[in-house]
Design a protein around this motif. Structure first.
Motif, PDB file in Angstrom:
ATOM      1  N   THR A  26       0.579  -1.289   0.059  1.00 25.42           N
ATOM      2  CA  THR A  26       0.131   0.248  -0.268  1.00 25.42           C
ATOM      3  C   THR A  26       0.999   1.552   0.306  1.00 25.42           C
ATOM      4  N   TYR A  27       0.835   2.312  -1.456  1.00 24.26           N
ATOM      5  CA  TYR A  27       1.467   3.154  -1.116  1.00 24.26           C
ATOM      6  C   TYR A  27       1.065   4.336  -1.524  1.00 24.26           C
ATOM      7  N   LEU A  28       1.336   5.488  -0.659  1.00 22.51           N
ATOM      8  CA  LEU A  28       0.446   6.766  -0.584  1.00 22.51           C
ATOM      9  C   LEU A  28       1.473   7.761  -1.141  1.00 22.51           C
ATOM     10  N   PHE A  29       0.272   8.424  -1.938  1.00 22.52           N
ATOM     11  CA  PHE A  29       1.721   9.581  -2.868  1.00 22.52           C
ATOM     12  C   PHE A  29       1.250  10.889  -2.236  1.00 22.52           C
ATOM     13  N   VAL A  30       2.135  11.862  -2.243  1.00 23.63           N
ATOM     14  CA  VAL A  30       0.986  13.218  -1.579  1.00 23.63           C
ATOM     15  C   VAL A  30       2.458  14.123  -2.187  1.00 23.63           C
ATOM     16  N   ARG A  31       1.575  15.574  -3.099  1.00 19.75           N
ATOM     17  CA  ARG A  31       2.819  16.891  -3.636  1.00 19.75           C
ATOM     18  C   ARG A  31       2.194  17.801  -2.327  1.00 19.75           C
ATOM     19  N   ALA A  32       3.032  18.641  -2.448  1.00 15.26           N
ATOM     20  CA  ALA A  32       3.017  19.775  -0.936  1.00 15.26           C
ATOM     21  C   ALA A  32       3.791  20.557  -1.549  1.00 15.26           C
ATOM     22  N   GLY A  33       3.257  21.287  -2.112  1.00 20.75           N
ATOM     23  CA  GLY A  33       4.893  21.751  -2.873  1.00 20.75           C
ATOM     24  C   GLY A  33       4.837  21.811  -4.242  1.00 20.75           C
ATOM     25  N   GLU A  34       6.211  22.399  -3.739  1.00 20.03           N
ATOM     26  CA  GLU A  34       7.640  20.904  -4.918  1.00 20.03           C
ATOM     27  C   GLU A  34       8.202  19.771  -4.519  1.00 20.03           C
ATOM     28  N   ARG A  35       7.226  19.251  -3.397  1.00 22.74           N
ATOM     29  CA  ARG A  35       7.973  17.905  -2.108  1.00 22.74           C
ATOM     30  C   ARG A  35       7.119  17.411  -2.595  1.00 22.74           C
ATOM     31  N   GLY A  36       7.563  15.910  -3.267  1.00 19.70           N
ATOM     32  CA  GLY A  36       6.457  14.721  -3.323  1.00 19.70           C
ATOM     33  C   GLY A  36       7.411  14.164  -2.060  1.00 19.70           C
ATOM     34  N   TYR A  37       6.249  12.942  -1.159  1.00 18.95           N
ATOM     35  CA  TYR A  37       6.478  12.255  -0.491  1.00 18.95           C
ATOM     36  C   TYR A  37       5.714  11.012  -1.086  1.00 18.95           C
ATOM     37  N   VAL A  38       6.155   9.341  -0.858  1.00 19.78           N
ATOM     38  CA  VAL A  38       5.941   8.430  -1.007  1.00 19.78           C
ATOM     39  C   VAL A  38       6.176   7.782   0.230  1.00 19.78           C
ATOM     40  N   LEU A  39       4.641   7.564   0.987  1.00 22.61           N
ATOM     41  CA  LEU A  39       4.678   6.203   2.021  1.00 22.61           C
ATOM     42  C   LEU A  39       4.631   4.268   1.269  1.00 22.61           C
ATOM     43  N   GLY A  40       4.991   4.216   1.547  1.00 22.88           N
ATOM     44  CA  GLY A  40       5.455   2.562   1.134  1.00 22.88           C
ATOM     45  C   GLY A  40       5.159   1.947   2.461  1.00 22.88           C
ATOM     46  N   VAL A  41       3.778   1.046   2.028  1.00 27.89           N
ATOM     47  CA  VAL A  41       4.066  -0.149   3.473  1.00 27.89           C
ATOM     48  C   VAL A  41       3.999  -1.543   2.614  1.00 27.89           C
ATOM     49  N   ASP A  42       5.040  -2.448   3.035  1.00 28.41           N
ATOM     50  CA  ASP A  42       4.705  -4.034   2.306  1.00 28.41           C
ATOM     51  C   ASP A  42       4.890  -4.941   3.246  1.00 28.41           C
ATOM     52  N   TRP A  43       4.160  -5.984   3.273  1.00 26.81           N
ATOM     53  CA  TRP A  43       4.406  -7.014   3.485  1.00 26.81           C
ATOM     54  C   TRP A  43       3.758  -8.068   2.831  1.00 26.81           C
ATOM     55  N   ASN A  44       4.610  -9.498   3.664  1.00 25.31           N
ATOM     56  CA  ASN A  44       3.598 -10.577   2.825  1.00 25.31           C
ATOM     57  C   ASN A  44       2.626 -11.038   3.336  1.00 25.31           C
ATOM     58  N   ASP A  45       1.954 -11.428   2.062  1.00 24.55           N
ATOM     59  CA  ASP A  45       0.239 -12.051   2.201  1.00 24.55           C
ATOM     60  C   ASP A  45      -0.031 -12.608   3.895  1.00 24.55           C
TER      61      ASP A  45
END
Length: 151
Positions: free
Chosen positions: A111-130
């Motif tokens: 599950t990844y979340l992409f955020v743009r705030a001004g000229e900055r980008g953030y990627v929050l990624g959560v990974d796990w074995n099913d």
């Protein structure tokens, strides 16, 4: 949504973000900005990465990530599960994506979340074995993510 019974809040004042994570996970600050969070008992983890001077729309930011994921040599049988907008605390909207894939014969989830705030980008990624069945925890971490608005 209820979160884990014990959690901590990680805040990065230099890059203007924060999120909740399980208190028993290990935290490591990344030299280029961001942080990594790992569960010492399983294969689960989360990362936050920062992109400065981002000149992509939010949709293009997500598309570029998916393109790189599609050619990743460790990812096989990529299956889209969900895409949704996420309202961020304090305003703004991010785009969350959920996928499953095979890697070395094991099914993984992300599950990844992409955020743009001004000229900055953030990627929050959560990974796990099913096999770990951490869908609710991943959603909790994503929903807790907040950034300082710079617009």
């Amino acid at each position: 949504m209820t979160g884990p019974k014990a959690f901590e809040t990680y805040a990065d004042d230099a890059y203007g973000f924060r999120l909740a994570y399980p208190a028993d996970w290990l935290v490591e600050t990344e030299p280029a900005g961001g942080a990594s969070f790992t569960d010492p008992r399983s294969s689960a983890g989360a990362t936050v990465s920062i992109d400065e001077d981002l000149d992509l729309t939010l949709a293009d930011y997500v598309a570029a990530f998916l393109k790189s994921l599609a050619v990743d040599e460790h990812v096989r049988v990529l299956e889209a599960l969900d895409r949704r907008d996420v309202a961020l605390e304090g305003g703004g909207t991010g785009r969350a994506i959920e996928y499953s894939y095979l890697s070395d014969g094991e099914r993984w989830r992300l599950t990844y979340l992409f955020v743009r705030a001004g000229e900055r980008g953030y990627v929050l990624g959560v990974d796990w074995n099913d096999d770990n069945d951490l869908d609710d925890l991943a959603a909790w971490i994503v929903e807790s993510f907040a950034v300082e608005t710079t617009d």
